[in-house]
Design an enzyme around this catalytic site. Structure first.
Site, PDB file in Angstrom:
ATOM      1  N   GLU B  49       0.867  -1.180   0.000  1.00  0.00           N
ATOM      2  CA  GLU B  49       0.000   0.000   0.000  1.00  0.00           C
ATOM      3  C   GLU B  49       0.893   1.215   0.000  1.00  0.00           C
ATOM      4  O   GLU B  49       1.639   1.448   0.952  1.00  0.00           O
ATOM      5  CB  GLU B  49      -0.828   0.056   1.292  1.00  0.00           C
ATOM      6  CG  GLU B  49      -2.094  -0.729   1.248  1.00  0.00           C
ATOM      7  CD  GLU B  49      -2.872  -0.591   2.557  1.00  0.00           C
ATOM      8  OE1 GLU B  49      -3.709  -1.467   2.804  1.00  0.00           O
ATOM      9  OE2 GLU B  49      -2.638   0.363   3.333  1.00  0.00           O
ATOM     10  N   ASP B  60      -4.481   9.465  10.772  1.00  0.00           N
ATOM     11  CA  ASP B  60      -3.186   8.883  11.100  1.00  0.00           C
ATOM     12  C   ASP B  60      -2.641   9.354  12.431  1.00  0.00           C
ATOM     13  O   ASP B  60      -2.800  10.511  12.822  1.00  0.00           O
ATOM     14  CB  ASP B  60      -2.171   9.219   9.994  1.00  0.00           C
ATOM     15  CG  ASP B  60      -2.405   8.377   8.751  1.00  0.00           C
ATOM     16  OD1 ASP B  60      -2.304   7.136   8.866  1.00  0.00           O
ATOM     17  OD2 ASP B  60      -2.710   8.943   7.689  1.00  0.00           O
ATOM     18  N   TYR B 174     -11.078  -4.038   3.853  1.00  0.00           N
ATOM     19  CA  TYR B 174     -10.072  -3.587   4.817  1.00  0.00           C
ATOM     20  C   TYR B 174     -10.774  -3.379   6.149  1.00  0.00           C
ATOM     21  O   TYR B 174     -11.539  -2.432   6.314  1.00  0.00           O
ATOM     22  CB  TYR B 174      -9.447  -2.287   4.319  1.00  0.00           C
ATOM     23  CG  TYR B 174      -8.213  -1.830   5.074  1.00  0.00           C
ATOM     24  CD1 TYR B 174      -8.211  -1.730   6.463  1.00  0.00           C
ATOM     25  CD2 TYR B 174      -7.052  -1.480   4.398  1.00  0.00           C
ATOM     26  CE1 TYR B 174      -7.086  -1.313   7.150  1.00  0.00           C
ATOM     27  CE2 TYR B 174      -5.917  -1.042   5.080  1.00  0.00           C
ATOM     28  CZ  TYR B 174      -5.950  -0.964   6.452  1.00  0.00           C
ATOM     29  OH  TYR B 174      -4.830  -0.529   7.129  1.00  0.00           O
TER      30      TYR B 174
END
Ligand SMILES: Cc1ncc(COP(=O)(O)O)c(C=O)c1O
Lengths: 393, 264
Positions: B49, B60, B174
């Protein structure tokens, strides 16, 4: 004129819900809870009661007679949001969202803040309703808005310093979103402006729309007519939309949003996202953003911490694109001058954010006829800005 | 079927779980990113990725935030990342997923992005801040180009929403293994088992779990539940630690070998 936003929070091509999947269920729950509250007469009753008995509404619509005479043109009225409890319009929104949080059974609230006014207003309602409160604030803003940091702490909130980026409002919002992702199951995020993912822009605008409704009623009583021009500063855009909303269909009323030109538009050091930005996606919505050609967000700058943000609420982007409102810019220097002027000639110390609106009114009033009327949204008081003003002298 | 589907198919036959590895493009430099990806592939990573750095990565944690800043300082752009994919593809057939926030793609142009990404040999696209509600504006183009549009499922996703996401998933689902941002907490096995079980009942599309998986032991545990595990921050931290050192490729290679061993 279409009713915006649509069911999915789109204002024309702007707005929407560009959020991480972890947050999506919470946003859908919030949308549902807010929809229910809108139809619930007891919610509205509580909201109105706290607005009047606690926050001190209605705020006055004050005819600035000296200012009007000195400028020699249009009549100038000030909508005195600075007189609200905690010193700005921000309390209108935090009361609404905290009541909603209470209804949803959430005992923890978080918020981002720039000028600290939204942080103080959030800490205040958290104290009022017995909620745990964390406020995310950039380190640069902690420095330049120190009085508000003390107020938040006195009110029992935890102030979390944010160091990333330019350590201002955008970075505080990034960090608040990250924290929310990890705490979303029990925490309510009280966003302070008409930005973020749907339903925030809609909800915040509605909670703030009391400003314009009151203005309309007061103007009818005091002048027997509609004003010609409404002027408000635009950070994320909540005080401006709060003022504009009730007048959106009165096409004879010009709506003027004032963006911060900082050190001057030509310097690139500003935060005029409508005047100098391009459409993009940040913090959950599509809107005009200051960004480079590759979609990286550029640093914003303004002397007013509450305007120092590289985006703008999606409804303003829509108003700009459709031409319903116009957006102009005012520099740091012009705002500081207006700050001094209003303080010395009307005895009202405005927030540096609001001083941008005052400066714009000072530019246009002399060119208008004496029977025309301008209303300035005086979004907050300027005690918090003493330090910044001293540094700028 | 594309490279991603083929890879899961082959691993299934070998009774192995996929090791999906995230790294931030351009950290510490574009040239090193290409070498790093080839090293990962060599060491046993099954899918890579490639993270497109963004100025405001709100999904993040600190490790990937810092990597994004380093990559942007090094001048990384989405066009640059697409070039990196082209170069990697000349030397390796490892499946490549581009991992991004929406704004860099929106600024590049959604249609042009889909066409260019496909043309240089990318296989999938994952956009963290583009939930199904907003996805069509990109997905019409990535579907047309033949890129797998990879959907995210969070621990908070449930009920009808889960069904709908899973139904439209391409490549792999995912599963976000923590309620949090990348690299910040340790996944809780019981919750993951329950959630992945639910996904499995709804689809035959492979499921990979990621966010917060920090060592071979955790990877091994989660590998027993899913078809693959995603690691990100562990590797990005390692890259940061060794970025000025000759030992960088060696350290990365060792890390990947160890984790992949736990998935066999
Ligand atoms: C007094 C005052 N006015 C205006 C603003 C800008 O926010 P908005 O554009 O949402 O009204 C702020 C933000 O902190 C503020 O404190």
């Amino acid at each position: 004129m279409k009713t915006v936003p649509d069911k999915r929070g789109h204002f024309g091509v702007f707005g929407g819900r560009y959020a991480a999947e972890t947050l999506m269920p919470a946003l859908l729950d919030l949308e549902q809870a807010y929809g229910k509250a809108q139809k619930d007469s007891s919610f509205k009753k509580d909201f109105d009661l706290y607005q009047s008995r606690y926050a001190g509404r209605p705020t006055s619509l004050y005819f600035a007679e000296r200012m009007t005479r000195q400028l020699g043109g249009a009549k100038i009225y000030l909508k005195r949001e600075d007189l609200n409890h905690t010193g700005s319009h921000k309390i209108n929104n935090t009361l609404g969202q905290a009541l909603l949080a209470r209804k949803m059974g959430k005992k923890k609230v978080i918020a981002e803040t720039g000028a600290g006014q939204h942080g103080v207003a959030t800490a205040t309602v958290a104290a009022l309703f017995g909620m745990e409160c964390k406020i995310f604030m950039g380190e640069e803003d902690i420095r330049r808005q120190a009085p508000n940091v003390f107020r938040m702490k006195i009110l029992g909130a935890e102030v979390v310093p944010v160091q990333s980026g330019t350590a201002t409002l955008k970075d505080a919002m990034n960090e608040a979103m990250r924290y929310w992702v990890s705490s979303v199951r029990d925490t309510f995020y009280i966003i302070g402006t008409t930005a973020g993912p749907h339903p925030y822009p809609l909800m915040v605008r509605n909670f703030q729309s009391v400003i314009g409704r009151e203005t309309k009623r007061q103007m009818a009583r005091q002048e027997g007519r509609l004003p010609d021009v409404l002027v408000a500063c635009v950070g994320g855009g909540s005080n401006a939309l709060g003022m504009f909303h009730a007048f959106r269909r009165d096409m004879g009323v010009a709506l003027v949003g004032v963006e911060a030109a900082g050190r001057g538009m030509h310097t690139g050091q500003h935060c005029a996202s409508i005047n100098a930005g391009k459409a993009g996606v940040l913090h959950g919505n599509k809107t005009y953003l200051l960004q480079d050609a590759h979609g990286q967000i550029r640093d914003a700058y303004s002397i007013a911490a509450g305007l120092d943000y590289p985006g703008v609420g999606p409804e303003h982007a829509y108003f700009a694109a459709t031409g319903r409102a116009s957006y102009v810019t005012v520099t740091d220097d012009e705002a500081v001058e207006a700050f001094g002027y209003l303080s010395r000639h009307e005895g009202i110390i405005p927030a540096l954010e609001s001083a941008h609106a005052v400066a714009q009114a000072m530019k246009i009033a002399p060119k208008m006829k004496k029977d025309q009327i301008i209303v300035i949204c005086l979004s907050g008081r300027g005690d918090k800005d003493a330090q910044t003003i001293i540094e700028s002298m | 079927m594309g490279r991603i589907g083929n890879k899961f198919g082959k691993l299934r036959v070998k009774k192995e779980k996929a090791l999906v590895v995230y790294l931030t493009a351009g950290d510490p430099s574009p040239a090193l990113t290409i070498e790093l990806i080839l090293t990962l592939a060599e060491a046993g990573a099954d899918i890579v990725e490639i993270g497109v750095p963004f100025s405001d990565p709100t999904a993040d944690g600190p490790v990937i935030q810092a990597a994004s800043q380093r990559a942007l300082k090094a001048g990384t752009t989405l066009s640059g990342v697409i070039e990196m994919v082209r170069k990697v593809r000349r030397e390796s057939q490892i499946p490549i997923v581009l991992f991004s926030y929406f704004n860099p793609i929106f600024a590049y142009g959604v249609k042009r992005f889909a066409e260019d990404a496909k043309q240089v040999g990318a296989d999938g696209i994952l956009v963290v801040d583009l939930p199904p509600e907003e996805a069509p504006e990109l997905r019409v183009h990535t579907d047309a180009a033949g890129l797998d549009f990879i959907s995210l499922v969070a621990p908070t996703t449930g009920g009808r929403r889960l069904r709908e996401i899973v139904k439209s998933a391409a490549g792999f689902v995912y599963y976000i293994s923590i309620t949090g941002v990348t690299g910040t907490a340790a996944p809780e096995i019981e919750n993951i088992a329950g959630d992945i079980g639910k996904i499995r009942r709804l689809t035959k599309t492979p499921v990979a779990a990621g966010f917060g998986i920090s060592d071979a032991a955790q990877a091994g545990q989660i590998g027993r539940l899913a078809d693959g595990v995603v690691i990100g921050s562990v590797l990005v931290r390692l890259i940061d630690e060794y970025r000025h050192s000759d030992g960088l490729m060696r350290a990365v290679s060792d890390c990947i070998r160890e984790i992949k061993a736990a998935l066999r």
